[in-house]
Design a protein around this motif. Structure first.
Motif, PDB file in Angstrom:
ATOM      1  N   ILE A   1       0.833  -1.206   0.000  1.00 61.08           N
ATOM      2  CA  ILE A   1       0.000   0.000   0.000  1.00 61.08           C
ATOM      3  C   ILE A   1       0.867   1.254   0.000  1.00 61.08           C
ATOM      4  CG2 ILE A   1      -1.601   1.340   1.438  1.00 61.08           C
ATOM      5  CD1 ILE A   1      -2.888  -1.357   2.165  1.00 61.08           C
ATOM      6  N   ALA A   2       1.943   1.246   0.771  1.00 55.34           N
ATOM      7  CA  ALA A   2       2.841   2.405   0.836  1.00 55.34           C
ATOM      8  C   ALA A   2       3.441   2.691  -0.532  1.00 55.34           C
ATOM      9  CB  ALA A   2       3.934   2.163   1.867  1.00 55.34           C
ATOM     10  N   ALA A   3       3.688   1.642  -1.287  1.00 58.32           N
ATOM     11  CA  ALA A   3       4.299   1.820  -2.599  1.00 58.32           C
ATOM     12  C   ALA A   3       3.305   2.327  -3.638  1.00 58.32           C
ATOM     13  CB  ALA A   3       4.894   0.499  -3.076  1.00 58.32           C
ATOM     14  N   SER A   4       1.991   2.117  -3.385  1.00 58.65           N
ATOM     15  CA  SER A   4       1.018   2.461  -4.410  1.00 58.65           C
ATOM     16  C   SER A   4       0.078   3.599  -4.046  1.00 58.65           C
ATOM     17  CB  SER A   4       0.177   1.226  -4.752  1.00 58.65           C
ATOM     18  OG  SER A   4      -0.597   0.841  -3.629  1.00 58.65           O
ATOM     19  N   ALA A   5      -0.080   3.899  -2.776  1.00 63.10           N
ATOM     20  CA  ALA A   5      -1.073   4.894  -2.364  1.00 63.10           C
ATOM     21  C   ALA A   5      -0.434   6.261  -2.146  1.00 63.10           C
ATOM     22  CB  ALA A   5      -1.763   4.436  -1.077  1.00 63.10           C
ATOM     23  N   ALA A   6      -1.175   7.277  -2.534  1.00 68.63           N
ATOM     24  CA  ALA A   6      -0.730   8.638  -2.240  1.00 68.63           C
ATOM     25  C   ALA A   6      -0.898   8.871  -0.742  1.00 68.63           C
ATOM     26  CB  ALA A   6      -1.569   9.634  -3.027  1.00 68.63           C
ATOM     27  N   PRO A   7       0.137   9.357  -0.079  1.00 71.52           N
ATOM     28  CA  PRO A   7       0.048   9.505   1.371  1.00 71.52           C
ATOM     29  C   PRO A   7      -0.915  10.625   1.778  1.00 71.52           C
ATOM     30  CG  PRO A   7       2.090  10.442   0.566  1.00 71.52           C
ATOM     31  CD  PRO A   7       1.413   9.797  -0.609  1.00 71.52           C
ATOM     32  N   ASP A   8      -1.720  10.356   2.782  1.00 70.97           N
ATOM     33  CA  ASP A   8      -2.541  11.373   3.418  1.00 70.97           C
ATOM     34  C   ASP A   8      -2.625  11.016   4.901  1.00 70.97           C
ATOM     35  OD1 ASP A   8      -4.933   9.763   4.052  1.00 70.97           O
ATOM     36  OD2 ASP A   8      -5.296   9.760   1.906  1.00 70.97           O
ATOM     37  N   LEU A   9      -3.079  11.942   5.700  1.00 73.12           N
ATOM     38  CA  LEU A   9      -3.066  11.755   7.150  1.00 73.12           C
ATOM     39  C   LEU A   9      -3.914  10.566   7.576  1.00 73.12           C
ATOM     40  CD1 LEU A   9      -2.130  12.691   9.906  1.00 73.12           C
ATOM     41  CD2 LEU A   9      -4.057  14.282   9.952  1.00 73.12           C
ATOM     42  N   ARG A  10      -5.099  10.437   7.025  1.00 72.98           N
ATOM     43  CA  ARG A  10      -5.988   9.328   7.412  1.00 72.98           C
ATOM     44  C   ARG A  10      -5.371   7.979   7.060  1.00 72.98           C
ATOM     45  NH1 ARG A  10     -12.226   9.914   6.605  1.00 72.98           N
ATOM     46  NH2 ARG A  10     -11.874  11.032   8.525  1.00 72.98           N
ATOM     47  N   THR A  11      -4.796   7.872   5.887  1.00 75.63           N
ATOM     48  CA  THR A  11      -4.142   6.629   5.482  1.00 75.63           C
ATOM     49  C   THR A  11      -2.944   6.339   6.373  1.00 75.63           C
ATOM     50  OG1 THR A  11      -4.846   6.948   3.192  1.00 75.63           O
ATOM     51  CG2 THR A  11      -3.016   5.434   3.561  1.00 75.63           C
ATOM     52  N   ALA A  12      -2.180   7.360   6.682  1.00 73.77           N
ATOM     53  CA  ALA A  12      -1.014   7.179   7.555  1.00 73.77           C
ATOM     54  C   ALA A  12      -1.442   6.699   8.937  1.00 73.77           C
ATOM     55  CB  ALA A  12      -0.221   8.471   7.664  1.00 73.77           C
ATOM     56  N   GLN A  13      -2.519   7.272   9.464  1.00 74.87           N
ATOM     57  CA  GLN A  13      -3.007   6.841  10.780  1.00 74.87           C
ATOM     58  C   GLN A  13      -3.502   5.401  10.728  1.00 74.87           C
ATOM     59  OE1 GLN A  13      -5.927   9.943  11.325  1.00 74.87           O
ATOM     60  NE2 GLN A  13      -4.615  11.033  12.778  1.00 74.87           N
ATOM     61  N   ALA A  14      -4.255   5.065   9.699  1.00 74.74           N
ATOM     62  CA  ALA A  14      -4.767   3.698   9.561  1.00 74.74           C
ATOM     63  C   ALA A  14      -3.613   2.711   9.440  1.00 74.74           C
ATOM     64  CB  ALA A  14      -5.703   3.591   8.358  1.00 74.74           C
ATOM     65  N   ARG A  15      -2.621   3.045   8.626  1.00 76.16           N
ATOM     66  CA  ARG A  15      -1.475   2.156   8.466  1.00 76.16           C
ATOM     67  C   ARG A  15      -0.727   1.981   9.780  1.00 76.16           C
ATOM     68  NH1 ARG A  15       1.939   4.754   4.251  1.00 76.16           N
ATOM     69  NH2 ARG A  15       3.409   3.194   4.938  1.00 76.16           N
ATOM     70  N   ALA A  16      -0.591   3.037  10.568  1.00 78.51           N
ATOM     71  CA  ALA A  16       0.117   2.934  11.853  1.00 78.51           C
ATOM     72  C   ALA A  16      -0.632   2.030  12.822  1.00 78.51           C
ATOM     73  CB  ALA A  16       0.294   4.322  12.465  1.00 78.51           C
ATOM     74  N   VAL A  17      -1.942   2.158  12.884  1.00 81.26           N
ATOM     75  CA  VAL A  17      -2.741   1.303  13.770  1.00 81.26           C
ATOM     76  C   VAL A  17      -2.656  -0.149  13.311  1.00 81.26           C
ATOM     77  CG1 VAL A  17      -5.099   0.757  14.526  1.00 81.26           C
ATOM     78  CG2 VAL A  17      -4.304   3.133  14.506  1.00 81.26           C
ATOM     79  N   VAL A  18      -2.787  -0.379  12.008  1.00 83.35           N
ATOM     80  CA  VAL A  18      -2.722  -1.744  11.478  1.00 83.35           C
ATOM     81  C   VAL A  18      -1.333  -2.335  11.715  1.00 83.35           C
ATOM     82  CG1 VAL A  18      -2.823  -3.139   9.358  1.00 83.35           C
ATOM     83  CG2 VAL A  18      -4.607  -1.438   9.839  1.00 83.35           C
ATOM     84  N   ALA A  19      -0.306  -1.536  11.560  1.00 81.10           N
ATOM     85  CA  ALA A  19       1.056  -2.033  11.820  1.00 81.10           C
ATOM     86  C   ALA A  19       1.211  -2.439  13.283  1.00 81.10           C
ATOM     87  CB  ALA A  19       2.089  -0.972  11.456  1.00 81.10           C
ATOM     88  N   ASP A  20       0.743  -1.609  14.204  1.00 83.32           N
ATOM     89  CA  ASP A  20       0.827  -1.950  15.628  1.00 83.32           C
ATOM     90  C   ASP A  20       0.021  -3.207  15.949  1.00 83.32           C
ATOM     91  OD1 ASP A  20       2.414   0.273  16.056  1.00 83.32           O
ATOM     92  OD2 ASP A  20       0.812   1.477  16.956  1.00 83.32           O
ATOM     93  N   TYR A  21      -1.166  -3.293  15.383  1.00 85.26           N
ATOM     94  CA  TYR A  21      -2.004  -4.477  15.594  1.00 85.26           C
ATOM     95  C   TYR A  21      -1.326  -5.718  15.008  1.00 85.26           C
ATOM     96  CZ  TYR A  21      -6.125  -7.568  15.162  1.00 85.26           C
ATOM     97  OH  TYR A  21      -7.003  -8.635  15.206  1.00 85.26           O
ATOM     98  N   GLY A  22      -0.673  -5.576  13.862  1.00 89.71           N
ATOM     99  CA  GLY A  22       0.023  -6.706  13.252  1.00 89.71           C
ATOM    100  C   GLY A  22       1.171  -7.215  14.106  1.00 89.71           C
ATOM    101  N   VAL A  23       1.943  -6.306  14.688  1.00 95.15           N
ATOM    102  CA  VAL A  23       3.027  -6.710  15.598  1.00 95.15           C
ATOM    103  C   VAL A  23       2.425  -7.386  16.828  1.00 95.15           C
ATOM    104  CG1 VAL A  23       4.875  -5.865  17.105  1.00 95.15           C
ATOM    105  CG2 VAL A  23       4.649  -4.976  14.775  1.00 95.15           C
ATOM    106  N   PHE A  24       1.324  -6.834  17.319  1.00 93.74           N
ATOM    107  CA  PHE A  24       0.636  -7.421  18.466  1.00 93.74           C
ATOM    108  C   PHE A  24       0.171  -8.843  18.141  1.00 93.74           C
ATOM    109  CE2 PHE A  24      -3.146  -8.197  21.029  1.00 93.74           C
ATOM    110  CZ  PHE A  24      -2.686  -7.887  22.299  1.00 93.74           C
ATOM    111  N   LEU A  25      -0.410  -9.054  16.952  1.00 97.17           N
ATOM    112  CA  LEU A  25      -0.856 -10.392  16.550  1.00 97.17           C
ATOM    113  C   LEU A  25       0.307 -11.381  16.509  1.00 97.17           C
ATOM    114  CD1 LEU A  25      -3.414  -9.868  13.637  1.00 97.17           C
ATOM    115  CD2 LEU A  25      -3.867 -10.820  15.892  1.00 97.17           C
ATOM    116  N   GLU A  26       1.437 -10.932  15.996  1.00 97.08           N
ATOM    117  CA  GLU A  26       2.594 -11.818  15.896  1.00 97.08           C
ATOM    118  C   GLU A  26       3.142 -12.208  17.271  1.00 97.08           C
ATOM    119  OE1 GLU A  26       4.148 -13.416  13.428  1.00 97.08           O
ATOM    120  OE2 GLU A  26       2.654 -12.694  12.009  1.00 97.08           O
TER     121      GLU A  26
END
Length: 147
Positions: A13-38
């Protein structure tokens, strides 16, 4: 930093999506949740306390839905579905307030026995809640067009 469950999805997604604040926030939450899942996900067939999640379920769902909207690869969408459904593995498992032994002289024995019986097998209640929530999450994904 630990490897996260959603890292391949987020990198694409980072490679294909134009960055915006909402996307950045969503990606940060999903990244934290992904580390938590692992690192801290309960074993299959068990339930953990929802208070252990890095964010509320509603925030994680919002973030996953935002990332779903950007994910085009079917394999990435499957990964996101798994993470979405895994939210059902966390339930409000904290026990209800229990009367301490120091107060037992003033407690009705029948009431005490009822409370003990209610607390005897809470895991069954949590598992039933988890299954019901998992079904509801599938319904949400279907309504959103991600299933």
């Amino acid at each position: 930093m630990s490897q996260g469950f959603f890292d391949p999805v987020l990198e694409a997604i980072a490679a294909s999506a134009a960055p915006d604040l909402r996307t950045a926030q969503a990606r940060a939450v999903v990244a934290d949740y992904g580390v938590f899942l692992e690192n801290r996900a309960p074993p299959p067939g068990s339930v953990a306390d929802e208070r252990d999640l890095p964010y509320t379920k509603e925030i994680i769902k919002w973030a996953l839905q935002g990332v779903f909207a950007l994910a085009r690869d079917p394999a990435h969408r499957e990964t996101l579905k798994i993470g979405y459904l895994r939210l059902a593995d966390w339930q409000p498992t904290h026990r209800s307030a229990f009367v301490g032994l120091s107060h037992r002289a003033s407690v009705d024995p029948l009431l005490l026995a009822q409370r003990l019986a209610a607390e005897k097998a809470p895991e069954q209640k949590w598992m039933a809640a988890s299954q019901a929530e998992r079904s509801a999450l599938v319904g949400e994904l279907r309504r959103l067009g991600y299933w």
